[in-house]
Write a protein that holds these residues in place. Structure first.
Motif, PDB file in Angstrom:
ATOM      1  N   GLY A   1      -0.714   0.632  63.256  1.00  0.00           N
ATOM      2  CA  GLY A   1       0.628   0.302  62.824  1.00  0.00           C
ATOM      3  C   GLY A   1       1.252   1.432  62.030  1.00  0.00           C
ATOM      4  O   GLY A   1       0.596   2.427  61.694  1.00  0.00           O
ATOM      5  N   PRO A   2       2.543   1.299  61.680  1.00  0.00           N
ATOM      6  CA  PRO A   2       3.287   2.404  61.054  1.00  0.00           C
ATOM      7  C   PRO A   2       3.230   2.449  59.533  1.00  0.00           C
ATOM      8  O   PRO A   2       3.812   3.346  58.927  1.00  0.00           O
ATOM      9  CB  PRO A   2       4.718   2.116  61.521  1.00  0.00           C
ATOM     10  N   ILE A   3       2.530   1.526  58.890  1.00  0.00           N
ATOM     11  CA  ILE A   3       2.546   1.472  57.428  1.00  0.00           C
ATOM     12  C   ILE A   3       1.436   2.346  56.839  1.00  0.00           C
ATOM     13  O   ILE A   3       0.287   2.295  57.279  1.00  0.00           O
ATOM     14  CB  ILE A   3       2.396   0.018  56.937  1.00  0.00           C
ATOM     15  N   GLY A   4       1.808   3.187  55.848  1.00  0.00           N
ATOM     16  CA  GLY A   4       0.841   3.992  55.124  1.00  0.00           C
ATOM     17  C   GLY A   4       0.360   5.223  55.863  1.00  0.00           C
ATOM     18  O   GLY A   4      -0.748   5.700  55.602  1.00  0.00           O
TER      19      GLY A   4
ATOM     20  N   LYS B   1       4.438  11.468  63.217  1.00  0.00           N
ATOM     21  CA  LYS B   1       5.867  11.252  63.449  1.00  0.00           C
ATOM     22  C   LYS B   1       6.054   9.883  64.093  1.00  0.00           C
ATOM     23  O   LYS B   1       5.382   9.557  65.071  1.00  0.00           O
ATOM     24  CB  LYS B   1       6.447  12.346  64.350  1.00  0.00           C
ATOM     25  N   VAL B   2       6.963   9.096  63.552  1.00  0.00           N
ATOM     26  CA  VAL B   2       7.183   7.726  64.023  1.00  0.00           C
ATOM     27  C   VAL B   2       8.507   7.659  64.786  1.00  0.00           C
ATOM     28  O   VAL B   2       9.556   8.033  64.249  1.00  0.00           O
ATOM     29  CB  VAL B   2       7.188   6.724  62.852  1.00  0.00           C
ATOM     30  N   VAL B   3       8.420   7.182  66.026  1.00  0.00           N
ATOM     31  CA  VAL B   3       9.610   6.979  66.856  1.00  0.00           C
ATOM     32  C   VAL B   3       9.708   5.489  67.159  1.00  0.00           C
ATOM     33  O   VAL B   3       8.797   4.906  67.757  1.00  0.00           O
ATOM     34  CB  VAL B   3       9.534   7.768  68.181  1.00  0.00           C
ATOM     35  N   ALA B   4      10.787   4.863  66.748  1.00  0.00           N
ATOM     36  CA  ALA B   4      10.991   3.432  66.977  1.00  0.00           C
ATOM     37  C   ALA B   4      12.018   3.224  68.067  1.00  0.00           C
ATOM     38  O   ALA B   4      13.066   3.879  68.089  1.00  0.00           O
ATOM     39  CB  ALA B   4      11.449   2.749  65.693  1.00  0.00           C
ATOM     40  N   ASP B   5      11.700   2.318  68.961  1.00  0.00           N
ATOM     41  CA  ASP B   5      12.710   1.917  69.944  1.00  0.00           C
ATOM     42  C   ASP B   5      13.890   1.275  69.217  1.00  0.00           C
ATOM     43  O   ASP B   5      13.746   0.745  68.100  1.00  0.00           O
ATOM     44  CB  ASP B   5      12.093   0.935  70.944  1.00  0.00           C
ATOM     45  N   ARG B   6      15.054   1.304  69.845  1.00  0.00           N
ATOM     46  CA  ARG B   6      16.250   0.758  69.209  1.00  0.00           C
ATOM     47  C   ARG B   6      16.055  -0.694  68.769  1.00  0.00           C
ATOM     48  O   ARG B   6      16.531  -1.112  67.702  1.00  0.00           O
ATOM     49  CB  ARG B   6      17.428   0.818  70.193  1.00  0.00           C
ATOM     50  N   THR B   7      15.357  -1.461  69.595  1.00  0.00           N
ATOM     51  CA  THR B   7      15.141  -2.872  69.255  1.00  0.00           C
ATOM     52  C   THR B   7      14.237  -2.999  68.036  1.00  0.00           C
ATOM     53  O   THR B   7      14.498  -3.806  67.133  1.00  0.00           O
ATOM     54  CB  THR B   7      14.515  -3.610  70.451  1.00  0.00           C
TER      55      THR B   7
ATOM     56  N   ARG C   1      11.689  -1.136  52.915  1.00  0.00           N
ATOM     57  CA  ARG C   1      10.991  -1.766  51.802  1.00  0.00           C
ATOM     58  C   ARG C   1       9.471  -1.510  51.869  1.00  0.00           C
ATOM     59  O   ARG C   1       8.853  -1.097  50.889  1.00  0.00           O
ATOM     60  CB  ARG C   1      11.261  -3.279  51.815  1.00  0.00           C
ATOM     61  N   ASP C   2       8.886  -1.744  53.030  1.00  0.00           N
ATOM     62  CA  ASP C   2       7.429  -1.654  53.184  1.00  0.00           C
ATOM     63  C   ASP C   2       6.987  -0.356  53.852  1.00  0.00           C
ATOM     64  O   ASP C   2       5.805  -0.010  53.800  1.00  0.00           O
ATOM     65  CB  ASP C   2       6.917  -2.839  54.005  1.00  0.00           C
ATOM     66  N   LEU C   3       7.881   0.298  54.483  1.00  0.00           N
ATOM     67  CA  LEU C   3       7.586   1.567  55.153  1.00  0.00           C
ATOM     68  C   LEU C   3       8.880   2.341  55.311  1.00  0.00           C
ATOM     69  O   LEU C   3       9.966   1.748  55.334  1.00  0.00           O
ATOM     70  CB  LEU C   3       6.921   1.347  56.503  1.00  0.00           C
ATOM     71  N   PRO C   4       8.804   3.678  55.377  1.00  0.00           N
ATOM     72  CA  PRO C   4      10.022   4.478  55.501  1.00  0.00           C
ATOM     73  C   PRO C   4      10.736   4.187  56.815  1.00  0.00           C
ATOM     74  O   PRO C   4      10.136   3.704  57.784  1.00  0.00           O
ATOM     75  CB  PRO C   4       9.505   5.922  55.467  1.00  0.00           C
ATOM     76  N   GLU C   5      12.015   4.479  56.844  1.00  0.00           N
ATOM     77  CA  GLU C   5      12.740   4.410  58.114  1.00  0.00           C
ATOM     78  C   GLU C   5      12.055   5.349  59.112  1.00  0.00           C
ATOM     79  O   GLU C   5      11.481   6.369  58.714  1.00  0.00           O
ATOM     80  CB  GLU C   5      14.201   4.837  57.918  1.00  0.00           C
ATOM     81  N   PRO C   6      12.091   5.016  60.383  1.00  0.00           N
ATOM     82  CA  PRO C   6      11.411   5.867  61.376  1.00  0.00           C
ATOM     83  C   PRO C   6      11.996   7.272  61.416  1.00  0.00           C
ATOM     84  O   PRO C   6      13.173   7.485  61.089  1.00  0.00           O
ATOM     85  CB  PRO C   6      11.647   5.125  62.692  1.00  0.00           C
ATOM     86  N   ASP C   7      11.162   8.237  61.804  1.00  0.00           N
ATOM     87  CA  ASP C   7      11.640   9.614  61.924  1.00  0.00           C
ATOM     88  C   ASP C   7      12.733   9.717  62.975  1.00  0.00           C
ATOM     89  O   ASP C   7      13.695  10.477  62.821  1.00  0.00           O
ATOM     90  CB  ASP C   7      10.476  10.537  62.298  1.00  0.00           C
ATOM     91  N   LEU C   8      12.583   8.957  64.044  1.00  0.00           N
ATOM     92  CA  LEU C   8      13.569   8.961  65.118  1.00  0.00           C
ATOM     93  C   LEU C   8      13.738   7.546  65.653  1.00  0.00           C
ATOM     94  O   LEU C   8      12.770   6.771  65.709  1.00  0.00           O
ATOM     95  CB  LEU C   8      13.125   9.871  66.267  1.00  0.00           C
ATOM     96  N   VAL C   9      14.949   7.216  66.052  1.00  0.00           N
ATOM     97  CA  VAL C   9      15.233   5.961  66.760  1.00  0.00           C
ATOM     98  C   VAL C   9      15.782   6.343  68.126  1.00  0.00           C
ATOM     99  O   VAL C   9      16.715   7.152  68.223  1.00  0.00           O
ATOM    100  CB  VAL C   9      16.259   5.097  65.996  1.00  0.00           C
ATOM    101  N   ALA C  10      15.188   5.805  69.173  1.00  0.00           N
ATOM    102  CA  ALA C  10      15.597   6.189  70.521  1.00  0.00           C
ATOM    103  C   ALA C  10      15.345   5.040  71.486  1.00  0.00           C
ATOM    104  O   ALA C  10      14.560   4.125  71.208  1.00  0.00           O
ATOM    105  CB  ALA C  10      14.816   7.432  70.975  1.00  0.00           C
ATOM    106  N   ASP C  11      16.009   5.104  72.619  1.00  0.00           N
ATOM    107  CA  ASP C  11      15.763   4.158  73.717  1.00  0.00           C
ATOM    108  C   ASP C  11      14.508   4.624  74.448  1.00  0.00           C
ATOM    109  O   ASP C  11      14.543   5.611  75.187  1.00  0.00           O
ATOM    110  CB  ASP C  11      16.969   4.133  74.648  1.00  0.00           C
ATOM    111  N   ILE C  12      13.378   3.963  74.236  1.00  0.00           N
ATOM    112  CA  ILE C  12      12.116   4.404  74.839  1.00  0.00           C
ATOM    113  C   ILE C  12      11.420   3.290  75.611  1.00  0.00           C
ATOM    114  O   ILE C  12      10.234   3.381  75.914  1.00  0.00           O
ATOM    115  CB  ILE C  12      11.141   4.952  73.760  1.00  0.00           C
ATOM    116  N   ARG C  13      12.155   2.247  75.979  1.00  0.00           N
ATOM    117  CA  ARG C  13      11.515   1.121  76.666  1.00  0.00           C
ATOM    118  C   ARG C  13      12.192   0.806  77.990  1.00  0.00           C
ATOM    119  O   ARG C  13      13.310   1.249  78.267  1.00  0.00           O
ATOM    120  CB  ARG C  13      11.531  -0.120  75.784  1.00  0.00           C
ATOM    121  N   ASN C  14      11.489   0.017  78.791  1.00  0.00           N
ATOM    122  CA  ASN C  14      12.082  -0.507  80.017  1.00  0.00           C
ATOM    123  C   ASN C  14      13.017  -1.664  79.685  1.00  0.00           C
ATOM    124  O   ASN C  14      12.718  -2.483  78.800  1.00  0.00           O
ATOM    125  CB  ASN C  14      11.000  -1.032  80.966  1.00  0.00           C
TER     126      ASN C  14
END
Length: 580
Positions: free
Chosen positions: A345-348, A353-359, A384-397
């Protein structure tokens, strides 16, 4: 053509290695015979179909202003080395040496050769625009050739290449080819969609695939039933949720999830919807020195919602991943996450580098891995519990039912088989090969290029996947090996039947119908089974009993039963059925 003069080699059962419907039916109908892995002989029945497809393609290409030439199957490696594809293309490119040790390739495509022709022959803007095409054998050394002509190693394609003075003119050439392709597939009688596509390894900026609709298709086509939007699954945009991110309502909690390593299992254990979970995928990128040795690696964590799937093509367009990525090794994962896969998971995290899908970026109170075996976090929230992602992008079907990117409705998904592709290449090949023309100002400029391909032999398989039933192939009229077949019952015993068959055969030929006379003397059941298997659109049955009443039976390949037709009306009836 008379059947006794033709080579008919139908089979009651398909060979054991035939996997899909088109492969089975083409083998049973005697259209192809396997010579080696992914390599087939095109038998007379199949070759007739190929030639009809080629004729339609040729006519529409010429109508669109293209000029035919023919480029060789064997090409010098030097041209491919100019563009770098000799090394980059990988093992699918079959490389050979001649007796002098010089390198050649067995061409899978002809961008390099056509660009070489253009730089020698097209010297001035006055010679532009120009579109050159050929229909030629190709070879791709597939690792696992399968599905007959659908994924063979040797195949036939139509390639066309346009050369223009600027991007605006190239766009017009692209549009002309797009329109020509629509006419080609309309004339072939196939149900298809033209969908926006990723340009892939061939390069370029603008791209459409032509997909034949079939439930067995390998590709997923995304479209909006209430608008003109259509794209393949790799390109279809997944929009961010309209509501945006909601405020946190839960506290972060480390929750035991013994033995539950998938989002689905965790959601079931916790009694939560799968849509509240986040899936973690770990990639890596490598930095290499001049000798190609890896000197540094960067680990990436990509996050998609638990019910969504990662789209690797989209991921490859994320800044930092464009130059290529791989899935991280178990050792890399354990070194950065302190945990084995299944609970990531992305915490800690540090150095990832963390990339989060838009959703995912819009989620709150979500469930994710805790980087501890048998544990997940619940109530996780960005900021609150983890930093905002390094990047937000459309990465899913995308999934069926979500909003269409054009805002005109919701998306639907169906299966398709790619049979054609049009690309706007721009200067990718002309700059790499220094292919220039003298512009109006007297200065050399690289050509703006387009590339347009149709899988000629693949079309046969796609048409069969779309059109078949329990009896065999159901061809569109324009593609069928013969348009009509005359089946005389007892021709060898009845002079009346023999004479009527000969007269009808001559009359249909004179009327321009591509007709076959089955003069083999086979039993009716065997004759009918053969031509239903082969897929001839119209069958005419002549027999003593009917001829005494002045009628014969006419049956279309899709018809449930035959129709009695007066002998004098047979030619008109056959032509009407072929046109209807």
């Amino acid at each position: 053509m008379k059947a006794s003069q033709f080579l008919i080699s139908t089979l009651k059962e398909a060979p054991a290695d035939a996997e899909i419907v088109s492969h089975k039916l083409m083998m049973r109908a005697g259209m192809i015979k396997r010579l080696g892995a992914g390599i087939y002989n095109y038998m007379p029945m199949g070759l007739r179909v190929i030639r009809k497809v080629e004729a339609i393609i040729r006519e529409e290409m010429v109508r669109a202003g293209a000029v035919e030439l023919l480029m060789p199957v064997v090409q010098p490696a030097e041209l491919w080395q100019e563009t770098g594809r000799f090394d980059k293309m990988g093992p699918e490119l079959l490389r050979v040496k001649d007796r002098h040790g010089r390198d050649f390739v067995i061409q899978p495509t002809s961008e390099e050769v056509i660009t070489d022709i253009a730089r020698q022959e097209l010297r001035s803007y006055k010679q532009l625009p120009k579109n050159l095409f050929h229909i030629q054998t190709k070879f791709r050394d597939e690792r696992r050739p399968r599905f007959g002509l659908m994924r063979g190693r040797e195949f036939t394609m139509k390639d066309a290449y346009s050369f223009d003075r600027d991007a605006e003119a190239a766009g017009k050439s692209y549009d002309a080819m797009f329109a020509a392709y629509c006419r080609i597939f309309d004339r072939l009688g196939l149900e298809y969609r033209a969908v926006a596509a990723d340009t892939g390894a061939i390069g370029g900026d603008r791209s459409h695939e032509f997909q034949v609709i079939a439930d067995t298709g390998e590709d997923a086509i995304v479209y909006c039933p209430t608008s003109s939007y259509a794209a393949n699954i790799e390109l279809a945009e997944a929009l961010a949720p309209e509501a945006g991110r909601q405020a946190a309502t839960q506290a972060l909690a480390l929750t035991p999830t013994p033995g539950k390593s998938t989002c689905a299992d965790v959601a079931a254990l916790l009694g939560l919807p799968l849509t509240q979970t986040v899936k973690s995928l770990v990639l890596a990128t490598d930095t290499r020195d001049e000798q190609g040795n890896v000197v540094a690696s960067q680990v990436w964590l990509l996050l998609v919602r638990g019910d969504h799937d990662l789209n690797e093509v989209k991921a490859g367009k994320v800044e930092g991943l464009k130059e290529g990525f791989r899935f991280a090794s178990t050792g890399e994962i354990e070194a950065h996450f302190g945990c084995k896969p299944g609970y990531l998971g992305p915490i800690g995290l540090q150095g990832v580098k963390v990339v989060a899908d838009r959703t995912v970026a819009a989620m709150s109170d979500f469930v994710c891995g805790a980087n501890q075996v048998d544990h997940h976090y619940t109530g996780a929230n960005w900021g609150r519990d983890l930093p905002e992602p390094d990047l937000v992008a459309d990465i899913r079907n995308v999934v069926a039912g979500e909003r269409s990117p054009d805002g005109q409705g919701v998306l639907a998904i169906q299966r398709g088989i790619e049979v054609g592709h049009v690309f706007y290449l721009g200067k990718k090949y002309s700059e790499a090969m220094n292919a220039t023309f003298l512009a109006e100002d007297g200065k050399p400029r690289p050509f703006e290029m387009g590339c347009y391909g149709i899988g000629v032999t693949r079309l046969l398989g796609a048409a069969i996947e779309q059109g078949h039933d329990e009896r065999g192939i159901v061809w569109p009229v324009s593609m069928a090996p013969f348009e009509a077949v005359i089946c005389p019952i007892g021709m060898d015993r009845s002079e009346a039947v023999r004479d009527a068959a000969q007269q009808l055969y001559a009359a249909l030929q004179a009327a321009g119908v591509d007709v076959l006379l089955d003069d083999r003397g086979e039993r009716p059941g065997a004759m009918f089974a053969d031509w239903e298997l082969v897929g001839v659109p119209v069958r005419v049955v002549l027999g003593d009993r009917g001829l005494k009443d002045g009628v014969a039976e006419v049956q279309g390949r899709r018809d449930a039963a035959a129709t009695a037709v007066p002998v004098g009306e047979l030619v008109a009836q056959v032509k009407a059925r072929l046109q209807g």
